[in-house]
Design an enzyme around this catalytic site. Structure first.
Site, PDB file in Angstrom:
ATOM      1  N   GLU A   1       0.904  -1.240  -0.166  1.00 39.54           N
ATOM      2  CA  GLU A   1       0.061  -0.084   0.018  1.00 39.54           C
ATOM      3  C   GLU A   1       0.966   1.393   0.112  1.00 39.54           C
ATOM      4  O   GLU A   1       1.709   1.363   0.966  1.00 39.54           O
ATOM      5  CB  GLU A   1      -0.905   0.040   1.427  1.00 39.54           C
ATOM      6  CG  GLU A   1      -2.319  -0.463   1.227  1.00 39.54           C
ATOM      7  CD  GLU A   1      -3.093  -0.192   2.556  1.00 39.54           C
ATOM      8  OE1 GLU A   1      -3.171   0.897   2.842  1.00 39.54           O
ATOM      9  OE2 GLU A   1      -3.489  -1.249   2.973  1.00 39.54           O
TER      10      GLU A   1
ATOM     11  N   ASP B   1      -6.868   8.414  10.011  1.00 42.93           N
ATOM     12  CA  ASP B   1      -5.592   7.807  10.693  1.00 42.93           C
ATOM     13  C   ASP B   1      -5.187   8.253  12.031  1.00 42.93           C
ATOM     14  O   ASP B   1      -5.562   9.398  12.491  1.00 42.93           O
ATOM     15  CB  ASP B   1      -4.486   8.439   9.712  1.00 42.93           C
ATOM     16  CG  ASP B   1      -4.400   7.615   8.260  1.00 42.93           C
ATOM     17  OD1 ASP B   1      -4.121   6.386   8.704  1.00 42.93           O
ATOM     18  OD2 ASP B   1      -4.524   8.023   7.648  1.00 42.93           O
TER      19      ASP B   1
ATOM     20  N   TYR C   1     -10.977  -5.152   2.150  1.00 50.15           N
ATOM     21  CA  TYR C   1     -10.229  -4.393   3.204  1.00 50.15           C
ATOM     22  C   TYR C   1     -11.078  -4.373   4.532  1.00 50.15           C
ATOM     23  O   TYR C   1     -12.139  -3.748   4.662  1.00 50.15           O
ATOM     24  CB  TYR C   1      -9.804  -3.109   3.167  1.00 50.15           C
ATOM     25  CG  TYR C   1      -8.753  -2.636   3.705  1.00 50.15           C
ATOM     26  CD1 TYR C   1      -8.734  -2.614   5.367  1.00 50.15           C
ATOM     27  CD2 TYR C   1      -7.560  -1.740   3.292  1.00 50.15           C
ATOM     28  CE1 TYR C   1      -7.698  -1.844   6.045  1.00 50.15           C
ATOM     29  CE2 TYR C   1      -6.646  -1.407   4.150  1.00 50.15           C
ATOM     30  CZ  TYR C   1      -6.625  -1.331   5.394  1.00 50.15           C
ATOM     31  OH  TYR C   1      -5.685  -0.701   6.097  1.00 50.15           O
TER      32      TYR C   1
END
Ligand SMILES: Cc1ncc(COP(=O)(O)O)c(C=O)c1O
Lengths: 264, 424
Positions: free
Chosen positions: A46, A57, A171
């Site tokens: 990635e 994040d 994912y």
């Protein structure tokens, strides 16, 4: 053909997929480190596109992408970095990971053209749920997947819909939360994976990310998932290293060894 | 998968991590149920009347009108609502909704601090736990509100990332929400963010426009010719505008923060800077966003913390496309001049945010006829801004700016004049 490449990468199970943003700790170091990951055991990588407001994040990736932006990294430099990796012989799938605004600003058609030309195989956009991803997916076309994400909070109904037209791999976000290393693998993960398996079209790999910090944790997850994604731990290891390239190579070897022969 | 329309024209939507999608679906469902539930509406209304002090009055600004020599100017007095700004309308609505959903923890973000104070207040009232994210820059310039929030029992969490203002406080609030979504409601403070927030916040702020329309009819026998409000995220403006959307003769005017001027880029105007403002996505919404050519979110500037934000509420972008609303800017200097003008002429100290709307009225009223009416949404009161304003209004002559100097945009009042001349 990107989709076919991704499929090949999952022949080795569980696949190891580290994450690193371009531009951290420096642009040159990040390219060296990505190369080292690619040549020492990663099955896919990635490649992070830095963004000023990375709201999914945690502190580690937030700080790293901030540094990358201070280093002057743009979407253009991310594409240049991919080209350089290909030139150096990194052959595994490279999946771009970035927030929607920079992609949208470049223009969706231009993004596809430039990403393909640079050698990207897919893209993950954490702030683009399937409800909003239509335009991007249309621009990307059938062969260049926009990877879909599932969270522990996703209902069975929703999972069914998301899985039905997913491409490349799924994912699975292992925790209810942002990225960042955790002490333990989430207790609900086996049940979550089992639930999703039931909804997934045959052969679509399930990759688990968010929170996986050590080779031992990766192995634990790797027993039940088709792929393991390691972000913050990887970023932290490089940030602390004297020689990022060497650190990346060591990290990839350690995770690769832990995952050897334990697929689901 | 949405119940209500998730977009206004092409603006809005839900650009958030998957983890939050189910919570947004739940919120939307609960909001629509509550909207149609008489008991809920009665409860909210009761709080608005008995606790928040609604309806807020409309004040005729006679000395300001006389000084400017044009339209008659009226003020919708949201500064007189409990906690001193319109934010309380939305905070009470969402806090009740959170309670209905069984969520006992509230998080909020705040720029000027008014939304933080309103959230902390609503939480104290309803016995909910409350954490407020606030950029460090905003904490410094809105210190009184930080004290108020803590006094009200809320935890104020400083945000040190990015520009350390509202945008970054929202990032942190969203991160918290992603982590604690099962127990926590995110009490978003403006008409922005992912669907259903822009719709929901508008519905909770509609009370401003609804009251204003009735009051103007009662006071003057007609609707105003123009209704002016400042636009940060856009909640007080959308609340006021909603009351007059079906009155085509009422011009709707939103005022953004012009900061130190559009040309230099130190501002927060999403509508008047085509170079820096483009369509994009920030905090879950597709709308106009101040950004770099590479799609990074730009840093903004305004003397007023509540307007200092890089994106504009999606419904405003739509109203502008439709030609139904018009958007202008007022600079820091103009807002400061309007701030002292309203204070000295009417005995009303406006919030610096609201002073932007007053500045637009100062420009516009003289060009209107004496039989015309201009209504300003005075979104909040200025006590919180005294620390910011005092050094900037230091030179006495600036306290009484002449309308002429304001009308041509010179704003030679003290204002940020000092800084400006330094740059020259
Ligand atoms: C008094 C006041 N007015 C206006 C605003 C701007 O917000 P909005 O555009 O959502 O009304 C704020 C925000 O903090 C505020 O405190």
């Amino acid at each position: 053909m990107p989709l076919a490449e991704i499929k090949l990468a999952f022949q080795r199970k569980p696949a190891f997929m580290p994450y690193l943003p371009v531009g951290y700790p420096t642009l040159a170091d990040s390219i060296d480190a990505l190369e080292a990951l690619g040549k020492n055991g990663a099955d896919l990588i990635e490649v992070g596109i830095p963004f000023s407001d990375p709201l999914a994040d945690g502190p580690v990736i937030q700080q790293a992408t901030h540094t990358a932006l201070e280093n002057g990294v743009t979407l253009g430099s991310v594409f240049d970095a991919l080209r350089e990796l290909r030139r150096r012989g990194v052959a595994i799938p490279l999946i771009l990971m970035g927030y929607y605004n920079p992609i949208f600003r470049r223009g969706l058609e231009a993004f596809r053209r430039d990403a393909l030309a640079a050698g990207a195989d897919g893209v993950i956009v954490p702030d683009l749920p399937p409800e909003e991803s239509g335009e991007l997916e249309q621009a990307l076309g059938g062969d260049f997947p926009c990877i879909r994400m599932l969270a522990p909070t996703t209902s069975a109904d929703r999972a069914q819909k998301i899985c039905a037209s997913a491409k490349g791999f799924l994912y699975l976000v292992s925790v209810t939360g942002v990225t960042g290393a955790r002490d333990k693998v989430s207790a609900g993960l086996p049940e979550f994976i089992a639930r999703v398996r039931g909804a997934v079209p045959q052969g679509l790999p399930l990759c688990v990310g968010f929170g996986i910090a050590s080779p031992a944790q990766a192995a634990e997850v790797g027993r039940i998932a088709d792929g393991v994604i390691v972000g913050s731990a990887c970023v932290r290891a490089l940030g602390e290293a004297q020689q990022p390239k060497l650190a990346a190579a060591n990290l990839a070897r350690a995770f690769r060894a832990a995952l050897k022969g334990i697929g689901p | 998968m949405t119940i209500l329309p998730s977009k206004f024209g092409s603006y809005g939507g839900r650009y958030v991590p998957e983890t939050l999608m189910p919570a947004l679906e739940q919120l939307e469902a609960e909001f629509t149920r509550a909207r149609d539930d008489r008991a809920f509406q009665q409860k909210l209304n009761g709080l608005l009347v008995d606790y928040a002090g609604r309806p807020t009055p409309i004040t005729y600004a006679s000395r300001l009108s006389e000084r400017l020599g044009g339209a008659r100017i009226y003020l919708k007095r949201e500064d007189l609502a409990h906690t001193g700004a319109h934010k309380i309308n939305n905070a009470l609505g969402q806090a009740l909704l959170a309670q209905r959903m069984g969520k006992r923890r509230i998080i909020a973000e705040t720029g000027a601090g008014q939304h933080g104070v309103a959230s902390a207040t609503a939480c104290a009232l309803l016995g909910l736990e409350c954490a407020v994210y606030m950029g460090e820059v905003d904490m410094a310039r809105q210190a009184p509100n930080v004290f108020r929030m803590r006094l009200l029992g809320a935890e104020v969490r400083p945000v040190s990332s990015g520009s350390r203002t509202l945008k970054d406080a929202i990032n942190e609030a969203i991160r918290d929400w992603v982590t604690n979504v099962e127990t926590t409601h995110y009490l978003l403070g403006s008409a922005l963010g992912p669907h259903p927030y822009p719709t929901m916040v508008r519905e909770f702020q509609k009370v401003i426009g609804r009251e204003a329309r009735t009051q103007m009819l009662a006071k003057t026998g007609r609707t105003p010719d123009a209704a002016v409000a400042c636009v940060g995220g856009g909640s007080n403006a959308i609340g006021l505008f909603s009351g007059f959307l079906d009155d085509p003769d009422v011009a709707l005017i939103g005022v953004e923060a012009g900061g130190e001027g559009i040309a230099g880029g130190k501002h927060a105007s999403r509508f008047s800077d085509p170079e820096r403002s483009r369509l994009g996505v920030l905090h879950g919404t597709h709308t106009f966003v101040l950004q770099t050519p590479d799609g990074q979110i730009a840093e903004t500037h305004s003397v007023s913390a509540g307007l200092d934000y890089a994106a504009v509420g999606p419904e405003h972008a739509h109203l502008r496309d439709l030609g139904r609303a018009e958007y202008t800017v007022a600079t820091d200097a103009e807002a400061l001049a309007a701030f002292s003008l309203l204070s000295t002429l009417e005995g009303i100290i406006p919030a610096l945010e609201s002073a932007h709307a007053v500045a637009e009225a100062v420009r516009r009223a003289p060009k209107m006829k004496p039989d015309q009416i201009l209504l300003i949404c005075l979104s909040g009161r200025g006590d919180k801004d005294l620390d910011t304003v005092t050094p900037l209004l230091a030179s006495p002559p600036s306290l009484k700016p002449s309308p002429v100097s304001l009308a041509n945009g010179e704003g030679k009042s003290g204002g940020t004049g000092r800084r400006k001349s330094e740059r020259k």
